[in-house]
Write a protein that holds these residues in place. Structure first.
Motif, PDB file in Angstrom:
ATOM      1  N   SER A 151       0.842  -1.083   0.151  1.00 55.79           N
ATOM      2  CA  SER A 151      -0.062   0.000   0.109  1.00 55.79           C
ATOM      3  C   SER A 151       0.771   1.294  -0.077  1.00 55.79           C
ATOM      4  O   SER A 151       2.049   1.152   0.279  1.00 55.79           O
ATOM      5  CB  SER A 151      -1.048  -0.001   1.289  1.00 55.79           C
ATOM      6  OG  SER A 151      -0.067   0.168   2.368  1.00 55.79           O
ATOM      7  N   ARG A 152       0.388   2.348  -0.372  1.00 55.81           N
ATOM      8  CA  ARG A 152       0.784   3.663  -0.324  1.00 55.81           C
ATOM      9  C   ARG A 152      -0.122   4.713   0.052  1.00 55.81           C
ATOM     10  O   ARG A 152      -1.242   4.786  -0.419  1.00 55.81           O
ATOM     11  CB  ARG A 152       1.515   4.171  -1.864  1.00 55.81           C
ATOM     12  CG  ARG A 152       2.414   5.294  -1.653  1.00 55.81           C
ATOM     13  CD  ARG A 152       2.985   5.730  -3.107  1.00 55.81           C
ATOM     14  NE  ARG A 152       1.914   6.049  -3.809  1.00 55.81           N
ATOM     15  CZ  ARG A 152       2.097   6.365  -5.206  1.00 55.81           C
ATOM     16  NH1 ARG A 152       3.452   6.324  -5.769  1.00 55.81           N
ATOM     17  NH2 ARG A 152       0.956   6.487  -6.146  1.00 55.81           N
ATOM     18  N   PRO A 205      -2.389   1.352  -7.585  1.00 53.80           N
ATOM     19  CA  PRO A 205      -3.358   1.181  -6.930  1.00 53.80           C
ATOM     20  C   PRO A 205      -4.580   0.415  -7.377  1.00 53.80           C
ATOM     21  O   PRO A 205      -4.880   0.397  -8.342  1.00 53.80           O
ATOM     22  CB  PRO A 205      -4.243   2.651  -6.547  1.00 53.80           C
ATOM     23  CG  PRO A 205      -3.727   3.438  -7.588  1.00 53.80           C
ATOM     24  CD  PRO A 205      -2.403   2.784  -8.205  1.00 53.80           C
ATOM     25  N   THR A 206      -5.067  -0.700  -6.516  1.00 52.75           N
ATOM     26  CA  THR A 206      -5.907  -1.715  -6.879  1.00 52.75           C
ATOM     27  C   THR A 206      -7.196  -1.486  -6.041  1.00 52.75           C
ATOM     28  O   THR A 206      -8.333  -1.735  -6.428  1.00 52.75           O
ATOM     29  CB  THR A 206      -5.698  -2.960  -7.009  1.00 52.75           C
ATOM     30  OG1 THR A 206      -5.252  -3.579  -5.762  1.00 52.75           O
ATOM     31  CG2 THR A 206      -4.403  -3.001  -8.067  1.00 52.75           C
ATOM     32  N   GLY A 207      -7.045  -1.318  -4.735  1.00 46.65           N
ATOM     33  CA  GLY A 207      -8.161  -1.290  -3.810  1.00 46.65           C
ATOM     34  C   GLY A 207      -8.596  -2.834  -3.496  1.00 46.65           C
ATOM     35  O   GLY A 207      -9.464  -3.100  -2.668  1.00 46.65           O
ATOM     36  N   ALA A 208      -7.641  -3.723  -3.808  1.00 42.30           N
ATOM     37  CA  ALA A 208      -7.905  -5.270  -3.627  1.00 42.30           C
ATOM     38  C   ALA A 208      -7.625  -5.738  -2.250  1.00 42.30           C
ATOM     39  O   ALA A 208      -6.934  -5.174  -1.826  1.00 42.30           O
ATOM     40  CB  ALA A 208      -7.343  -6.021  -4.701  1.00 42.30           C
ATOM     41  N   ALA A 209      -8.500  -6.681  -1.860  1.00 42.22           N
ATOM     42  CA  ALA A 209      -8.215  -7.145  -0.403  1.00 42.22           C
ATOM     43  C   ALA A 209      -6.783  -7.767  -0.404  1.00 42.22           C
ATOM     44  O   ALA A 209      -6.355  -8.292  -1.623  1.00 42.22           O
ATOM     45  CB  ALA A 209      -9.386  -8.213  -0.250  1.00 42.22           C
ATOM     46  N   PRO A 210      -6.252  -7.968   0.720  1.00 39.38           N
ATOM     47  CA  PRO A 210      -4.699  -8.491   0.827  1.00 39.38           C
ATOM     48  C   PRO A 210      -4.786 -10.014   0.691  1.00 39.38           C
ATOM     49  O   PRO A 210      -5.580 -10.672   1.001  1.00 39.38           O
ATOM     50  CB  PRO A 210      -4.260  -8.198   1.992  1.00 39.38           C
ATOM     51  CG  PRO A 210      -5.854  -7.915   2.735  1.00 39.38           C
ATOM     52  CD  PRO A 210      -6.522  -7.376   1.957  1.00 39.38           C
ATOM     53  N   LEU A 211      -3.657 -10.475  -0.289  1.00 37.50           N
ATOM     54  CA  LEU A 211      -3.586 -11.885  -0.397  1.00 37.50           C
ATOM     55  C   LEU A 211      -2.434 -12.460   0.393  1.00 37.50           C
ATOM     56  O   LEU A 211      -2.494 -13.503   0.489  1.00 37.50           O
ATOM     57  CB  LEU A 211      -3.090 -12.247  -1.742  1.00 37.50           C
ATOM     58  CG  LEU A 211      -4.071 -11.913  -2.927  1.00 37.50           C
ATOM     59  CD1 LEU A 211      -3.629 -11.913  -4.241  1.00 37.50           C
ATOM     60  CD2 LEU A 211      -5.376 -12.864  -2.909  1.00 37.50           C
ATOM     61  N   GLY A 212      -1.640 -11.572   0.843  1.00 39.66           N
ATOM     62  CA  GLY A 212      -0.508 -12.015   1.915  1.00 39.66           C
ATOM     63  C   GLY A 212      -0.662 -11.511   3.295  1.00 39.66           C
ATOM     64  O   GLY A 212      -1.755 -10.701   3.418  1.00 39.66           O
TER      65      GLY A 212
END
Length: 525
Positions: free
Chosen positions: A331-332, A352-359
């Motif tokens: 994130s930034r 930026p994507t606004g996606a839910a985290p995968l890691g």
């Protein structure tokens, strides 16, 4: 990590799932990648919950190549065309029925996809760059020629393994340590590098090699860097530790000096020789440049100036060496997305994507902390008397003529070594890790003078399984003794070094050898 004692593991299932075809449709190099959607409409659409709107990172549950997105939602393997993905529904991937509900992880590169079941068995879906009617599955893996009885994933670290494929159609070429172009073979370069042990070992499964844990990519910092995540694509391996210190390396069994049946290598400088126009010419025309050894080392990547997670990713962006993109979830200014750059770039950009985290979050520090969690050094301190260079057979000749010395009866080489007179020089190396490519060593001259040298090695080609590391079973390697640049340039002022270069190195800065190592002995031929 080198445990003092072995810990017995529960016995694994004896074979892959019965309904998956044995044998292989892996007829290298396969057709050129073409995409196409024939058969797509016949795949049932996914109507459940949890499918992602965008696939931007290659993780154990999200994958992509030029033509297709793949995702593992629960235990369901889904796909959709990558072009115009937002408008396409996710659909179930066709597969043998006994795999449904059992898959726990996937990885995709080029035209191959592998899926791992809940017992760790690897299954390969071929033609993943073609249309769905051509997709097919096999449980075969291992020597000989990808028709071995199946393989389990060497390790189980989350975000700790990936499929890597280089093909003559998509990647086409790679570079050696001198930056010279070479061509991918028609058998492709396929492997699954996996973090094992404490993360300092990178064991790789290769579908053409024995199904054991003996082949490794020597890790950063002499194999002592402890990685927590790994990604790979197109023979580029990408790792990070818990502090966000990242390294990349171009490495494959074929390009690193281990396959002298199909590839031509040399430890000597190939400057002045032309680059061959293709692999056949390179193999047959010895006036062209061979693959110069040792294999390229790890490249320390710059730190990311922001928050990151364990979801790291690398993918190929086109034919040719260096055409890769590194991506790291993060994130930034509080906005979720991913950091990205080419391996040779000096800085990272952010999307930026606004996606839910995968890691999971990493403690990314501004300072380099690569050495903060180093694994113990390898426990093997070895030395041997160097044989006379007047021996009837020389290691450089074995390499130059492409002689498959490790495939033939090793007793032939033992006999050669036994009949070579001692030279009076003794080679010593502390903490000898056979997975490492290069390490410091010393040569003790007959008058007792200790000469610093560099010992390079590359693993040998084996057709039968063996254990990892060193044990009582001799491990056969190719290698070279090299004089460091500054010492070689100033050798005239050092009588002992000058004599060693003249009498044993035959005037060269680097001299090829073959060697065998056990956990207590070293033999140089």
């Amino acid at each position: 990590m080198w445990p003092a004692t072995a810990v017995a593991a529960p016995p694994p299932p004896s074979r892959p799932a019965d309904c998956v075809p044995f044998g292989t449709a892996q007829l290298p190099p396969g057709a050129p990648s073409g995409g196409g959607q024939a058969g797509l409409a016949n795949l049932p659409p996914f109507t459940g919950q949890g499918a992602l709107s965008s696939i931007e990172l290659r993780t154990p549950t999200t994958q992509f190549n030029r033509f297709w997105d793949f995702a593992l939602v629960g235990h369901d393997l889904l796909t959709r065309p990558r072009a115009g993905a937002a408008a396409e529904p996710w659909r179930y991937v066709p597969m043998p029925e006994c795999l449904r509900g059992r898959l726990v992880a996937i990885s995709l590169d080029d035209d191959e996809l592998i899926a791992v079941d809940d017992d760790g068995w690897i299954y390969t879906m071929d033609n993943a760059s073609q249309f769905p009617l051509l997709w097919n599955w096999t449980s075969a893996w291992g020597a000989p020629l990808w028709i071995g009885p199946g393989r389990q994933l060497p390790g189980a670290t989350p975000n700790g393994w990936a499929l890597s494929v280089s093909s003559p159609w998509d990647n086409q070429t790679y570079t050696d340590i001198a930056g010279r172009i070479h061509y991918v073979g028609f058998g492709k370069m396929t492997m699954v590098p996996t973090l094992t042990g404490d993360g300092s070992r990178i064991t790789y499964a290769d579908p053409w090699l024995p199904n054991d844990d003996s082949y490794e990519i020597g890790g950063p910092l002499g194999g002592r860097f402890r990685s927590t995540s790994l990604s790979a694509a197109g023979s580029t391996t990408f790792v990070t530790n818990q502090y966000g210190d990242m390294y990349t390396r171009t490495f494959d069994f074929d390009s690193s000096g281990s396959d002298s049946i199909f590839f031509r290598y040399s430890w000597d400088d190939q400057s002045g020789k032309p680059t061959a126009p293709n692999l056949v010419a390179e193999t047959l025309d010895r006036s062209t440049a061979a693959i110069q050894l040792p294999a390229p080392d790890w490249v320390h990547q710059p730190k990311i100036p922001g928050e990151i997670t364990s979801a790291i990713s690398v993918h190929s962006t086109g034919p040719g060496p260096g055409r890769r993109e590194l991506r790291v979830e993060g994130s930034r200014d509080g906005e979720a997305g991913f950091w990205h750059k080419e391996p040779a770039a000096d800085s990272w950009d952010f999307t930026p994507t606004g996606a839910a985290p995968l890691g999971t979050p990493l403690a990314n520090s501004a300072a380099d902390r690569s050495a903060d969690t180093l694994a113990p050094p390898a426990p093997w301190n070895l030395s041997t008397t160097l044989p006379s260079r007047d021996a009837a057979v020389d290691g450089q000749v074995l390499i130059d003529i492409g002689f498959p010395y490790t495939v033939v009866d090793p007793r032939l080489l033992d006999a050669i070594g036994q009949h070579a007179a001692p030279s009076g020089y003794r080679l010593s190396v502390d903490h000898f890790d056979p997975a490492a490519t290069t390490r410091p060593a010393t040569v003790t001259a007959p008058d007792g003078t200790v000469l610093p040298v560099v010992l390079h090695t590359a693993d040998g080609l084996r057709m039968t399984p063996r254990g990892p590391g060193l044990d009582a079973d001799p491990r056969h390697l190719v290698g070279a003794v090299e004089i460091p640049d500054a010492a070689y340039a100033a050798r005239a002022s050092d009588p002992a070094l000058d004599a060693f270069v003249r009498d044993w190195m035959r005037g060269r800065q680097i001299a090829a050898i073959t060697l065998s190592a056990t956990d207590h002995d070293l033999v140089v031929r």
